[in-house]
Write a protein that holds these residues in place. Structure first.
Motif, mmCIF file in Angstrom:
data_model
loop_
_atom_site.group_PDB
_atom_site.id
_atom_site.type_symbol
_atom_site.label_atom_id
_atom_site.label_comp_id
_atom_site.label_asym_id
_atom_site.label_seq_id
_atom_site.Cartn_x
_atom_site.Cartn_y
_atom_site.Cartn_z
ATOM 1 N N PRO A 222 36.823 30.205 38.451
ATOM 2 C CA PRO A 222 35.795 29.627 37.585
ATOM 3 C C PRO A 222 35.130 30.738 36.775
ATOM 4 N N LYS A 223 34.684 30.417 35.579
ATOM 5 C CA LYS A 223 33.963 31.405 34.776
ATOM 6 C C LYS A 223 32.575 31.656 35.370
ATOM 7 N N GLY A 224 31.998 32.810 34.999
ATOM 8 C CA GLY A 224 30.646 33.116 35.429
ATOM 9 C C GLY A 224 30.549 34.085 36.591
ATOM 10 N N HIS A 225 31.653 34.713 36.980
ATOM 11 C CA HIS A 225 31.645 35.636 38.114
ATOM 12 C C HIS A 225 32.393 36.905 37.720
ATOM 13 N N THR A 226 31.918 37.554 36.674
ATOM 14 C CA THR A 226 32.629 38.687 36.078
ATOM 15 C C THR A 226 32.843 39.833 37.058
ATOM 16 N N ALA A 227 31.816 40.175 37.822
ATOM 17 C CA ALA A 227 31.925 41.309 38.746
ATOM 18 C C ALA A 227 33.005 41.049 39.799
ATOM 19 N N ASP A 228 33.018 39.850 40.369
ATOM 20 C CA ASP A 228 34.026 39.521 41.369
ATOM 21 C C ASP A 228 35.419 39.440 40.734
ATOM 22 N N CYS A 229 35.485 38.916 39.521
ATOM 23 C CA CYS A 229 36.761 38.850 38.798
ATOM 24 C C CYS A 229 37.312 40.255 38.579
ATOM 25 N N ARG A 230 36.454 41.166 38.138
ATOM 26 C CA ARG A 230 36.885 42.552 37.904
ATOM 27 C C ARG A 230 37.327 43.218 39.204
ATOM 28 N N LYS A 231 36.646 42.921 40.282
ATOM 29 C CA LYS A 231 37.019 43.502 41.574
ATOM 30 C C LYS A 231 38.424 43.066 41.962
ATOM 31 N N LEU A 232 38.723 41.799 41.761
ATOM 32 C CA LEU A 232 40.044 41.282 42.106
ATOM 33 C C LEU A 232 41.114 41.850 41.178
ATOM 34 N N ALA A 233 40.770 42.003 39.904
ATOM 35 C CA ALA A 233 41.730 42.568 38.941
ATOM 36 C C ALA A 233 42.048 44.018 39.273
ATOM 37 N N SER A 234 41.037 44.767 39.681
ATOM 38 C CA SER A 234 41.250 46.162 40.055
ATOM 39 C C SER A 234 42.210 46.259 41.245
ATOM 40 N N TRP A 235 42.027 45.370 42.216
ATOM 41 C CA TRP A 235 42.934 45.352 43.366
ATOM 42 C C TRP A 235 44.352 44.992 42.945
ATOM 43 N N LEU A 236 44.496 43.993 42.055
ATOM 44 C CA LEU A 236 45.822 43.538 41.660
ATOM 45 C C LEU A 236 46.609 44.624 40.935
ATOM 46 N N LYS A 237 45.939 45.403 40.099
ATOM 47 C CA LYS A 237 46.622 46.500 39.404
ATOM 48 C C LYS A 237 47.275 47.448 40.402
ATOM 49 N N LYS A 238 46.596 47.717 41.493
ATOM 50 C CA LYS A 238 47.154 48.591 42.517
ATOM 51 C C LYS A 238 48.269 47.880 43.285
ATOM 52 N N HIS A 239 48.058 46.603 43.576
ATOM 53 C CA HIS A 239 49.003 45.867 44.421
ATOM 54 C C HIS A 239 50.382 45.752 43.788
ATOM 55 N N VAL A 240 50.443 45.458 42.486
ATOM 56 C CA VAL A 240 51.758 45.276 41.856
ATOM 57 C C VAL A 240 52.546 46.584 41.780
ATOM 58 N N GLY A 241 51.897 47.700 42.042
ATOM 59 C CA GLY A 241 52.592 48.976 42.059
ATOM 60 C C GLY A 241 53.055 49.402 43.435
ATOM 61 N N THR A 242 52.914 48.519 44.423
ATOM 62 C CA THR A 242 53.271 48.865 45.792
ATOM 63 C C THR A 242 54.625 48.285 46.201
ATOM 64 N N SER A 243 55.162 48.831 47.280
ATOM 65 C CA SER A 243 56.402 48.289 47.836
ATOM 66 C C SER A 243 56.173 46.901 48.416
#
Length: 285
Positions: A222-243
């Motif tokens: 849902p919109k309106g939770h920018t900080a939590d959205c950014r936190k999840l995006a930061s994690w995903l960037k790392k995750h897709v680079g893992t085995s």
């Protein structure tokens, strides 16, 4: 004396209250409800209350990463994915959810966590189908609430075939097996899951035949939770680079891996692609 004891009890109570940690929240709630498909083998499939697939593995990783409670996933149809988030019947959606400009107007995405293209699944009577032109004069099935419907609108002009839109994926697969349609068209990641599930029925993905723009699967919020959205995006960037990401795709979609030797380069998103589509109202150039 009584007043002194009462004061000490009150002070002790206040100290205890002040030392308590606030309830943990994410997306404004203390317990996250995640919506998922239940009928897409390899991505999000449920059988006898056991879930499997790439989307479900993504859910499990997020559950480990985010320090809040999660409910059991709830089912969602393709057409209801946006609505469930807007109405807060779900707090997060992981359901082969293509990131599009129209959807970004209404909800936020974190992603992509997988890229794919729209292709074609044929049955045993489609052994000779190797090109788009081979589908001329046939009916091609897809289902409601997906980007595949839009991509198939021009199939009559480009290939001389007729699109058929049914309610859900199982309807299309049933008609394909029964010979009522010549092909099913949607994202290849989904089709490879069905090809493996119905291998004995002779279903296969037509190699190297795609239409439409690349699809980017994102996690809907849902919109309106920018900080939590950014936190999840930061994690995903790392995750897709893992085995772990590679292993999840290999485990969930082995037929795709077998048929596409260069699958990592074509299906793995970059950090830049995730940044351009995550927590935004439109895709960044």
């Amino acid at each position: 004396m009584f007043g002194t004891v009462a004061t000490l009890v009150l002070l002790a109570g206040l100290a205890a209250c002040s030392s308590e940690e606030p309830e943990r929240e994410f997306l404004g709630v203390q317990r996250i409800t995640v919506a998922m498909h239940n009928d897409l083998p390899g991505l999000s499939y449920s059988s006898n209350y056991d879930r499997s697939g790439l989307d479900f593995l993504m859910f499990q990783h997020i559950e480990e990463e985010i320090d809040v409670d999660f409910s059991e996933p709830v089912d969602v149809s393709s057409g209801d994915r946006v609505t469930q988030l807007i109405q807060r019947k779900a707090d997060m959606t992981i359901a082969s959810f293509s990131i599009t400009a129209d959807r970004m107007d209404e909800i936020d995405f974190v992603g992509p966590y997988l890229k794919t293209r729209q292709g074609f699944l044929v049955g045993p009577d489609g052994a000779g189908i190797e090109r788009l032109a081979d589908l001329r004069g046939s009916q091609i099935c897809t289902w409601q609430g997906t980007t595949s419907v839009e991509a198939l609108k021009g199939i009559r002009e480009t290939a001389g075939a007729d699109p058929v839109t049914l309610t859900d994926a199982s309807d299309c697969i049933e008609q394909l097996i029964d010979g009522q349609v010549k092909a099913v068209s949607t994202d290849q990641a989904i089709l490879y899951g069905f090809a493996r599930q119905y291998e004995k029925e002779g279903l296969r993905v037509v190699p190297d035949v795609t239409i439409g723009a690349p699809q980017h699967y994102g996690i809907g919020l849902p919109k309106g939770h920018t900080a939590d959205c950014r936190k999840l995006a930061s994690w995903l960037k790392k995750h897709v680079g893992t085995s772990s990401w590679i292993r999840d795709v290999e485990t969930s979609l082995p037929t795709l891996i077998k048929e596409d030797a260069g699958w990592i380069s074509s299906h793995k998103p970059s950090a830049a692609e995730i940044e351009a589509r995550s927590c935004r109202d439109s895709i960044s150039p």
